[in-house]
Design a protein around this motif. Structure first.
Motif, PDB file in Angstrom:
ATOM      1  N   GLN A 106     -37.555 -57.263 -16.673  1.00  0.00           N
ATOM      2  CA  GLN A 106     -37.454 -56.821 -18.033  1.00  0.00           C
ATOM      3  C   GLN A 106     -35.877 -56.818 -18.160  1.00  0.00           C
ATOM      4  O   GLN A 106     -35.376 -56.970 -19.309  1.00  0.00           O
ATOM      5  N   ASP A 131     -42.793 -66.448 -25.883  1.00  0.00           N
ATOM      6  CA  ASP A 131     -43.809 -65.978 -26.213  1.00  0.00           C
ATOM      7  C   ASP A 131     -45.160 -66.528 -25.239  1.00  0.00           C
ATOM      8  O   ASP A 131     -45.127 -67.434 -24.554  1.00  0.00           O
ATOM      9  N   ASN A 132     -46.264 -65.951 -25.221  1.00  0.00           N
ATOM     10  CA  ASN A 132     -47.320 -66.201 -24.399  1.00  0.00           C
ATOM     11  C   ASN A 132     -47.650 -67.497 -24.431  1.00  0.00           C
ATOM     12  O   ASN A 132     -48.108 -68.368 -23.596  1.00  0.00           O
ATOM     13  N   TYR A 160     -53.511 -68.396 -20.107  1.00  0.00           N
ATOM     14  CA  TYR A 160     -52.514 -68.856 -20.940  1.00  0.00           C
ATOM     15  C   TYR A 160     -52.167 -70.313 -20.767  1.00  0.00           C
ATOM     16  O   TYR A 160     -50.906 -70.408 -21.139  1.00  0.00           O
ATOM     17  N   ASP A 244     -48.902 -55.649 -11.737  1.00  0.00           N
ATOM     18  CA  ASP A 244     -48.841 -55.096 -13.136  1.00  0.00           C
ATOM     19  C   ASP A 244     -48.907 -56.467 -13.861  1.00  0.00           C
ATOM     20  O   ASP A 244     -47.744 -57.199 -13.962  1.00  0.00           O
ATOM     21  N   ASP A 246     -48.683 -57.059 -17.169  1.00  0.00           N
ATOM     22  CA  ASP A 246     -47.804 -57.292 -18.068  1.00  0.00           C
ATOM     23  C   ASP A 246     -46.424 -57.522 -17.459  1.00  0.00           C
ATOM     24  O   ASP A 246     -45.604 -58.434 -18.079  1.00  0.00           O
ATOM     25  N   LEU A 247     -45.882 -57.032 -16.273  1.00  0.00           N
ATOM     26  CA  LEU A 247     -44.572 -57.026 -15.702  1.00  0.00           C
ATOM     27  C   LEU A 247     -44.747 -58.718 -15.026  1.00  0.00           C
ATOM     28  O   LEU A 247     -43.681 -59.281 -15.128  1.00  0.00           O
ATOM     29  N   LEU A 249     -46.237 -61.408 -16.303  1.00  0.00           N
ATOM     30  CA  LEU A 249     -45.973 -62.137 -17.380  1.00  0.00           C
ATOM     31  C   LEU A 249     -44.641 -61.999 -17.853  1.00  0.00           C
ATOM     32  O   LEU A 249     -43.834 -63.257 -18.266  1.00  0.00           O
ATOM     33  N   ALA A 250     -43.747 -60.895 -17.930  1.00  0.00           N
ATOM     34  CA  ALA A 250     -42.508 -60.736 -18.255  1.00  0.00           C
ATOM     35  C   ALA A 250     -41.729 -61.474 -17.310  1.00  0.00           C
ATOM     36  O   ALA A 250     -40.760 -62.129 -17.801  1.00  0.00           O
TER      37      ALA A 250
END
Length: 274
Positions: A106, A131-132, A160, A244, A246-247, A249-250
């Motif tokens: 992050q 982006d994804n 993805y 996580d 989302d994490l 993917l970040a």
């Protein structure tokens, strides 16, 4: 960039996470003792690191409010222990909107957005804030002895259009990397039989042909010292189980972006040779 963090271990980890060969990084224990507000104007961004100590966190926030109110748009908070941080920042409503990161992935995205938009910075921003859709075609290796973890992560990443490879042992993972050194990122589980994740990462870093590959350590628990132990073994970043998504993917956006940025300078030379 300026880093202010009273914890020397975390301060060093922040420097290593930010240093990229382009960004100039200065680190201090206490910003109040080393930099005043006019001096802070020389920095494009200031990262304040917060730990578990309520006393240290409160002191840091008091210093920011009293000395850096005009610099708020350039501040970033690194909060690996968000609960401890949120208890203190609630007493300073003006700081509630300062961007904060709970992990290095992050933080990388926040720093990319904060840096000046010269040519190099724009290239870094373009690659790290992928982006994804732009994850499509990336190659990710998962090294984990639990087939259930491999299956669950693979099923998500393949949505993805990420090309996922896997190995259930550290030795097999190293062999796969030797066969496919263009892997963008490897996820390395720490708790594996025969050769654990620490040893697997150390061996990868000792092999010149594959030492450049970003390694994300996947830990069963996030205990004090685990982060540094992972970094010492060669990890680029780490994430705790249960993962996580989302994490994750970040983190992949950051490290896949960096892998692609590193590969781009070689493309013209290869085309010319062909």
């Amino acid at each position: 960039m300026l880093i202010a963090d009273p914890d020397p271990e975390r301060r060093l980890a922040l420097v290593e996470a930010i240093r990229d060969g382009i960004t100039s990084v200065t680190a201090v224990g206490r910003v109040a003792a080393n930099v005043d507000e006019p001096g802070a104007a020389a920095y494009d961004a200031i990262v304040f690191g917060f730990g578990r100590s309520a006393k240290d966190n409160a002191q840091m926030l008091d210093e920011i409010v009293s000395q850096f109110s005009d610099a708020l748009p350039r501040l970033l908070f690194f909060t690996p222990h968000p609960d401890a941080f949120l208890q203190q920042v609630a007493l300073h409503p003006a700081l509630g909107d300062v961007p904060r990161a709970d992990n290095f992935g992050q933080l990388g995205l926040l720093i990319s957005a904060a840096l000046p938009s010269d040519t190099q910075s724009e290239q870094i921003l373009a690659t790290e804030q992928v982006d994804n859709a732009d994850l499509a075609g990336a190659k990710v290796l998962i090294v984990d002895d639990d087939i259930r973890n491999i299956y669950s992560l693979t099923s998500v990443l393949e949505t993805y259009d990420i090309d996922v490879q896997h190995a259930e042992r550290g030795r097999d993972g190293i062999a796969l990397l030797e066969e496919t050194p263009d892997v963008d990122v490897a996820l390395i589980d720490i708790m594996m039989p025969e050769m654990d994740g620490y040893e697997t990462m150390r061996r990868i870093r000792a092999m010149p042909a594959i030492a450049h590959i970003p390694l994300i350590a996947v830990t069963a628990k996030a205990m004090k010292g685990d982060r540094q132990k992972c970094l010492d073994a060669g990890a680029s970043d780490y994430i705790a189980k249960p993962v996580d998504l989302d994490l994750l993917l970040a983190l992949l956006r950051v490290w896949i972006g960096r892998a692609r940025a590193r590969a781009e300078p070689f493309a013209p030379a290869l085309m010319t040779a062909i």
